[in-house]
Design an enzyme around this catalytic site. Structure first.
Site, PDB file in Angstrom:
ATOM      1  CB  VAL A 130       3.303  18.251   5.956  1.00 18.35           C
ATOM      2  CG1 VAL A 130       2.341  17.083   5.932  1.00 18.35           C
ATOM      3  CG2 VAL A 130       2.554  19.580   5.973  1.00 18.35           C
ATOM      4  CG  ASP A 131       7.745  20.011  10.356  1.00 14.53           C
ATOM      5  OD1 ASP A 131       7.191  18.907  10.182  1.00 14.53           O
ATOM      6  OD2 ASP A 131       8.573  20.214  11.264  1.00 14.53           O
ATOM      7  CB  ILE A 169       7.737   6.156  14.595  1.00 12.31           C
ATOM      8  CG1 ILE A 169       8.887   5.152  14.452  1.00 12.31           C
ATOM      9  CG2 ILE A 169       7.539   6.947  13.302  1.00 12.31           C
ATOM     10  CD1 ILE A 169      10.210   5.709  14.011  1.00 12.31           C
ATOM     11  CE  LYS A 202      -1.733   1.609   4.054  1.00 11.74           C
ATOM     12  NZ  LYS A 202      -1.417   3.018   4.284  1.00 11.74           N
ATOM     13  CG  ASN A 203       2.516   2.681   3.598  1.00 13.97           C
ATOM     14  OD1 ASN A 203       1.337   2.984   3.465  1.00 13.97           O
ATOM     15  ND2 ASN A 203       3.081   2.483   4.779  1.00 13.97           N
ATOM     16  CB  CYS A 223      -3.338  11.440  11.687  1.00 13.10           C
ATOM     17  SG  CYS A 223      -3.194   9.685  11.796  1.00 13.10           S
ATOM     18  NE  ARG A 268       1.300  10.039  10.581  1.00 11.91           N
ATOM     19  CZ  ARG A 268       0.785   9.040   9.870  1.00 11.91           C
ATOM     20  NH1 ARG A 268      -0.444   8.690  10.009  1.00 11.91           N
ATOM     21  NH2 ARG A 268       1.528   8.411   8.985  1.00 11.91           N
ATOM     22  CG  ASP A 297       3.131   1.262   9.593  1.00 11.29           C
ATOM     23  OD1 ASP A 297       2.834   2.093  10.458  1.00 11.29           O
ATOM     24  OD2 ASP A 297       3.238   1.540   8.379  1.00 11.29           O
ATOM     25  NE  ARG A 320      -6.714   4.568   5.739  1.00 14.62           N
ATOM     26  CZ  ARG A 320      -5.789   4.899   6.645  1.00 14.62           C
ATOM     27  NH1 ARG A 320      -6.085   4.938   7.910  1.00 14.62           N
ATOM     28  NH2 ARG A 320      -4.571   5.207   6.272  1.00 14.62           N
TER      29      ARG A 320
HETATM   30  C1  UD1 Z   1       4.849   6.523   6.484  1.00 14.72           C
HETATM   31  C2  UD1 Z   1       3.857   5.406   6.304  1.00 14.72           C
HETATM   32  C3  UD1 Z   1       3.273   4.980   7.641  1.00 14.72           C
HETATM   33  C4  UD1 Z   1       4.391   4.653   8.628  1.00 14.72           C
HETATM   34  C5  UD1 Z   1       5.402   5.787   8.705  1.00 14.72           C
HETATM   35  C6  UD1 Z   1       6.617   5.463   9.552  1.00 14.72           C
HETATM   36  C7  UD1 Z   1       2.959   5.890   4.100  1.00 14.72           C
HETATM   37  C8  UD1 Z   1       1.773   6.275   3.284  1.00 14.72           C
HETATM   38  N1  UD1 Z   1       2.794   5.864   5.421  1.00 14.72           N
HETATM   39  O1  UD1 Z   1       4.113   7.632   7.016  1.00 14.72           O
HETATM   40  O2  UD1 Z   1       2.452   3.839   7.431  1.00 14.72           O
HETATM   41  O3  UD1 Z   1       3.844   4.445   9.916  1.00 14.72           O
HETATM   42  O4  UD1 Z   1       5.872   6.115   7.379  1.00 14.72           O
HETATM   43  O5  UD1 Z   1       7.242   4.333   9.074  1.00 14.72           O
HETATM   44  O6  UD1 Z   1       3.992   5.553   3.578  1.00 14.72           O
HETATM   45  N2  UD1 Z   1       7.208  14.099  10.856  1.00 14.72           N
HETATM   46  C9  UD1 Z   1       7.363  15.435  11.145  1.00 14.72           C
HETATM   47  N3  UD1 Z   1       7.270  16.338  10.125  1.00 14.72           N
HETATM   48  C10 UD1 Z   1       7.033  15.938   8.832  1.00 14.72           C
HETATM   49  C11 UD1 Z   1       6.904  14.575   8.548  1.00 14.72           C
HETATM   50  C12 UD1 Z   1       6.990  13.673   9.583  1.00 14.72           C
HETATM   51  O7  UD1 Z   1       7.577  15.817  12.295  1.00 14.72           O
HETATM   52  O8  UD1 Z   1       6.972  16.806   7.952  1.00 14.72           O
HETATM   53  C13 UD1 Z   1       7.312  13.100  11.948  1.00 14.72           C
HETATM   54  C14 UD1 Z   1       6.027  12.307  12.124  1.00 14.72           C
HETATM   55  O9  UD1 Z   1       5.082  12.980  12.940  1.00 14.72           O
HETATM   56  C15 UD1 Z   1       6.552  11.031  12.750  1.00 14.72           C
HETATM   57  C16 UD1 Z   1       7.929  10.860  12.102  1.00 14.72           C
HETATM   58  O10 UD1 Z   1       8.276  12.144  11.580  1.00 14.72           O
HETATM   59  O11 UD1 Z   1       6.710  11.210  14.136  1.00 14.72           O
HETATM   60  C17 UD1 Z   1       7.998   9.852  10.974  1.00 14.72           C
HETATM   61  O12 UD1 Z   1       6.947  10.088  10.070  1.00 14.72           O
HETATM   62  P1  UD1 Z   1       7.053   9.756   8.512  1.00 14.72           P
HETATM   63  O13 UD1 Z   1       8.201   8.824   8.292  1.00 14.72           O
HETATM   64  O14 UD1 Z   1       7.027  11.021   7.754  1.00 14.72           O
HETATM   65  O15 UD1 Z   1       5.706   8.985   8.275  1.00 14.72           O
HETATM   66  P2  UD1 Z   1       4.761   9.085   7.005  1.00 14.72           P
HETATM   67  O16 UD1 Z   1       5.559   9.267   5.771  1.00 14.72           O
HETATM   68  O17 UD1 Z   1       3.649  10.001   7.280  1.00 14.72           O
END
Ligand code: UD1
Length: 422
Positions: A125-126, A330, A22-23, A118, A123, A308, A400
């Site tokens: 997106v910075d 995480i 999926k991811n 979420c 989470r 996960d 999902r």
């Molecule tokens: C992806 C996976 C999700 C998995 C996660 C960690 C997809 C669609 N989803 O999520 O299933 O649990 O990786 O392996 O691939 N963070 C920030 N700022 C950001 C982005 C992330 O602070 O801009 C933090 C997040 O809150 C979290 C950590 O970084 O604590 C890791 O998140 P990230 O690796 O980005 O997870 P996703 O890509 O959202």
């Protein structure tokens, strides 16, 4: 809303097919936005998250066709008519933010709704935004949307991630393929889904080196072409179904499974007393003898133990002999399955990011509530091992991320059925 009813206590035996990831698929699909030529993805999983990404891409003007019962996705973005990813679609799925990098790189402007919070943590997106800024994007946050532009096109640069982010690495990687000059992504995520994305992009004509390591180097090109790519095996579905015979007893082969996708996870299974053997067909999993042993688990970015699989591993450890400590590093709020498992007789103490599980001989069936995707399936695993009936309510999260879960587990001998909601 549908529920899943399980009558527990049966050993599982047989082969179980593992779908495409999926991811990986959720990041490969937006890669279509980088090119005006067709992208074909095979081995796509049939999941509601994929349907959401399809809706999002179509809203931008991309064509997405599901062939062979949805296992092949034919994508084309020769005519992007809209550059706004609307809140109503984006809010359903955080991975929607992955359209930002490619759209900005090819179209030089994009407006994408912020995905918002979420259940499992804030989470933000910075990191996605910082990475795109390092490539010359001009960003403005207004009315809940990211307004992004790069009038002269993106420019290669150095992106140093302060923490490892899968999504931010993917967004930056896609954007950098069409940026002028060289980009270096430092402290990049190393997940198999990143490697899969890089391989697909390379097929489309991108110049990328170092995927799967901490530093990925991208030499920008003027345009990308079409490609056909097979989506990598879903290591999370794989790990989940490896836990099924571990928790119930029996022997199951996860078809297409590979140790390199689940290395750290296999080490923990071994310590718990579960044998895993790589065969020509996939991974053969069996519980060696008697009760499993307690093990401590800390979640980490790949190649560490995946967050996960933490909920599913907790379900197993609820029945282990001894005390296990699970540390979630995480996401800050990812123990929502614990109170539900406790309704089934599990003994769990949660303090911040640490859960201490004292194993019990037998879980007992109960009505429980699915709170997020991986939590849902952990309750199903617990139900398979429990005495009596377990009704997992509110399973829309499950759809999902897991296709035909009741059919796949039913074929192994589990007594499991979907009960349609009103
Ligand atoms: C992806 C996976 C999700 C998995 C996660 C960690 C997809 C669609 N989803 O999520 O299933 O649990 O990786 O392996 O691939 N963070 C920030 N700022 C950001 C982005 C992330 O602070 O801009 C933090 C997040 O809150 C979290 C950590 O970084 O604590 C890791 O998140 P990230 O690796 O980005 O997870 P996703 O890509 O959202």
């Amino acid at each position: 809303m549908d529920s899943i009813l399980i009558k527990g206590g049966r050993e599982l035996h047989g082969d179980i097919p593992i779908a495409g990831a999926k991811n990986a698929c959720l990041t490969l699909m937006p890669a279509t936005l980088l090119s005006d030529e067709p992208l074909t993805l095979t081995n796509a999983p049939r999941l509601s998250d994929i349907a959401t990404m399809t809706t999002l891409l179509r809203s931008l003007g991309a064509e997405v066709q599901g062939l062979q019962d949805g296992q092949v996705l034919a994508l084309s973005s020769h005519n992007l008519v809209n550059h706004v990813a609307e809140y109503d679609i984006v809010r359903k799925m955080r991975a929607s933010i992955l359209v930002l990098g490619p759209m900005l790189a090819r179209e030089r402007h994009a407006v994408v709704s912020l995905p918002g919070g979420c259940a499992i943590g804030a989470r933000p997106v910075d990191l996605h935004l910082q990475a795109l800024e390092a490539l010359g994007a001009e960003l403005e946050l207004r009315d809940g949307y990211v307004h992004a532009k790069a009038p002269g096109g993106l420019k290669g640069g150095i992106v140093e991630f302060p923490l490892v982010s899968v999504g931010a690495t993917e967004n930056a990687l896609m954007a950098a393929t069409l940026a002028k000059g060289t980009t270096e992504l430092r402290n990049a995520a190393r997940e198999p889904e990143i490697v899969d994305l890089a391989q697909c992009l390379r097929r489309m004509g991108a110049q990328i080196e170092g995927e799967g390591t901490e530093t990925i180097t991208i030499q920008g090109v003027d345009r990308l072409g079409g490609a056909t790519h097979r989506v990598v095996t879903d290591r999370i579905e794989l790990g989940t179904y490896m836990l099924a015979p571990a928790i119930t007893g029996g022997e199951v082969t996860c078809l297409g499974g590979r140790i390199d996708l689940v290395g750290a996870f296999c080490e923990k299974l071994d310590a718990a007393g579960i044998s895993v053997e790589e065969t020509e067909k996939g991974l053969k999993v069996a519980r060696r003898n008697g009760r499993v042993s307690a093990v401590d688990v800390t979640t980490e970015p790949f190649p560490g133990f995946p967050t996960d699989l933490q909920a599913q591993m907790m379900a197993l450890l609820c029945t282990a002999e001894g005390r296990s400590v699970l540390e979630e590093k995480i996401f800050e709020n990812r123990f929502m399955h614990a109170p539900e498992l406790m309704r089934m007789g599990a003994k769990i103490d949660v303090h911040g990011g640490t859960a201490t599980v004292t194993g019990v001989e037998r879980l007992k069936g109960a009505p429980v509530m699915a709170t997020d995707l991986r939590a849902s399936v952990s309750l199903i695993l617990a139900g398979l091992a429990a005495e009596g009936e377990t009704m997992v309510n509110r399973v829309y999260h499950l759809d999902r991320g897991y296709e035909r879960v009741e059919e796949k587990l039913g074929n192994l001998g589990a007594r499991i059925e979907r009960v349609a909601g009103i």
